[in-house]
Design a protein around this motif. Structure first.
Motif, PDB file in Angstrom:
ATOM      1  N   GLU A 132      37.629  42.054  32.834  1.00 26.90           N
ATOM      2  CA  GLU A 132      37.461  43.311  32.108  1.00 26.90           C
ATOM      3  C   GLU A 132      35.968  43.654  31.987  1.00 26.90           C
ATOM      4  O   GLU A 132      35.568  44.818  32.177  1.00 26.90           O
ATOM      5  N   ARG A 159      45.726  45.305  30.638  1.00 27.02           N
ATOM      6  CA  ARG A 159      44.313  45.332  30.233  1.00 27.02           C
ATOM      7  C   ARG A 159      43.421  45.760  31.388  1.00 27.02           C
ATOM      8  O   ARG A 159      42.474  46.540  31.213  1.00 27.02           O
ATOM      9  N   LEU A 160      43.714  45.239  32.587  1.00 29.40           N
ATOM     10  CA  LEU A 160      42.873  45.587  33.741  1.00 29.40           C
ATOM     11  C   LEU A 160      43.105  47.033  34.171  1.00 29.40           C
ATOM     12  O   LEU A 160      42.153  47.744  34.514  1.00 29.40           O
ATOM     13  N   ALA A 204      41.227  49.203  31.719  1.00 28.00           N
ATOM     14  CA  ALA A 204      39.774  49.117  31.890  1.00 28.00           C
ATOM     15  C   ALA A 204      39.341  49.805  33.184  1.00 28.00           C
ATOM     16  O   ALA A 204      38.304  50.479  33.228  1.00 28.00           O
TER      17      ALA A 204
END
Lengths: 331, 331
Positions: B82, B104-105, B108
């Motif tokens: 991240e 999450r990736l 981001a």
């Protein structure tokens, strides 16, 4: 899924109704009747029934028995199929297009509690093949080309084995076969790494005397699909191979620049590949589609071919597969 | 995608860093440096750089150079990855787990305008193979087993051909190869029907004198993956085959119940299959992984093998692939 009401839609000719014909010929007890739209030009000789009438006789699933170019779900079918879901049916399809991608059908199925079965979509996940020896016996049909009668041969062989009171199960690897068997894997839709494992999954360890009769796919000699065929040979670890052939064919299906191999070439290469996983594998017969010959021509051709190959040579459609079943019994 | 900062994560040993090692060895000009987490136990000898420092030197993409058991994206990597996206990087991965399945990736990347490249996920759709003759020449590495040095051999051969001023392109068919080439198809992840077509797509018609050096996969003799190998042979229509082998191997990879075939068996079967699509195909050499031998043992072994097979026999790691490149030139 069975019993079925066979939906023939607006089929223009019998070629378009391959799935329905396969079900009628091989699982007549599962076919309650046929259901046609106004534009339909064919008749399978089954009783003509409305969804309501067939339901009253026990039909549970509409089998989409017709395929149009591209394997799409025709707009003109949607009203009818929605009506069937309203009447309490499930729908099963082997088309490339998925029922589950049709919002109207998905909504109607949810409303009425029906199932939508897409037989061409692989169900669940498969392991990597391991090639380990399994109990039970297996026979695989291999062809000089695609579409030379491998499925028909396997189904005729299952029938003849049953007539000899030999335990046998047809194992389906294509859409029509899956319809007929009620289970199987659509091998051409499996991810490459899992092809052999999928074939192992549908031909599991069994009683020592039981025969799996495995539906063949493609051809070792067909550059478009040969990898599928080799995965099938290695995954099914056959004890017996049957060579399938159509003598009139001028070139490999879809590939005018490729000639067919000889039956001797097929025998040698398929046996060599199969013996990698089963050193005792043998070629036990030849199955030929002689539809283009007169009965006399076919008889002479098969007799000559049988002598040339030193194997039983039959047309399962004309003669049945009893001689092949006897060859398996005598192995 | 390149240039790369190689992410080694928490790699416990060099075996886990196969992708990073491949990139370092074959595309050193694309590797700006290495980036390790505290627990990392290996060192590829590249400059140790923070994402910020590597970015200042031109690195554009974090290459996930490490694989753990199961090919999953480790929880312990997420903070670091991240951070890299925040610093303006793209991320590329050949893992089984997909970057695009990591919320999450994905978030981001969207925030900072980075790309997430999952090299194991097939990109786009492929046609059914047609086996039609294409201009240009093609060489394919085939093996007695999986993981016997087919990719290494192909890359070494590309390098030697370039040294001879012969136009040549390495064509990648696996994750590490795709990283190195920057393009290719992850053949083991392609749907069965399209395997040969995918190989045809990455080995298109080319200048008559140009060589595609095609990365091999699996083995015709490996029951788990043989179908992938045959699709590769028929899809790439090779003019030349190189036989790859590791003499110390006791059994087929992952299959203790299967012995390796001899190089003669591999030669005969691979050539027979290849000549279906290219009657002029020839076997031009043998590439052996002699890592377990002393230099003297390796020299003697290769000399004896070369005489036995009547072919150039080399260890591309010890000796380079110039003799194989010369054999292609002289075809």
């Amino acid at each position: 899924m069975a019993p079925y009401l066979l939906f023939l839609g607006d089929a223009p000719d019998l070629l378009a109704a391959k799935v329905a014909i396969g079900l009628r010929d091989w699982r007549p007890e599962q076919c309650i009747g046929q259901w046609r739209l106004d534009q339909c030009r064919i008749d399978l000789g089954l009783e003509e029934l409305s969804p309501q009438a067939a339901r009253a006789r026990g039909a549970k699933t509409i089998a989409i028995g017709v395929a149009n170019r591209g394997g799409i779900i025709s707009e003109s079918w949607l009203d009818a199929l929605e009506t069937a879901l309203e009447a309490g049916y499930n729908i099963a399809s082997g088309l490339h297009d998925r029922l589950s991608d049709q919002p109207r059908l998905v909504a109607a199925a949810a409303r009425h509690g029906g199932q939508l079965w897409d037989l061409r979509a692989p169900q669940g996940s498969f392991p990597i093949g391991n090639g380990a020896k399994r109990t039970g016996k297996r026979c695989l049909a291999v062809g000089t080309d695609c579409s030379v009668g491998k499925m028909y041969t396997a189904l005729a062989l299952e029938k003849s084995l049953h007539e000899l009171d030999i335990a046998a199960s047809f194992r389906a690897t294509g859409q029509t076969g899956i319809f007929i068997a009620g289970t199987g894997v659509p091998l051409d839709a499996i991810v490459a790494d899992f092809m052999a494992g999928a074939v192992e999954t549908i031909t599991p360890a069994n009683d020592a005397a039981h025969w799996d009769i495995v539906e063949g796919q493609g051809s070792l000699f067909h550059p478009s699909f040969s990898g599928v065929t080799l995965a099938l040979i290695h995954g099914s670890q056959p004890d017996a191979l049957i060579l399938c052939h159509e003598p009139q064919r001028q070139h490999m299906r879809g590939l005018p620049h490729y000639a067919l191999p000889s039956l001797e070439e097929l025998r040698d290469l398929a046996l060599r590949c199969a013996q990698r996983v089963n050193p005792d594998c043998q070629v036990i017969g030849v199955a030929v589609n002689t539809a283009a010959m007169t009965p006399d021509e076919a008889r002479d051709y098969l007799q000559e071919l049988g002598q040339r190959m030193q194997l039983p040579a039959v047309d399962p459609y004309r003669d049945g597969a009893m001689r092949l079943a006897q060859a398996l019994r005598d192995l």
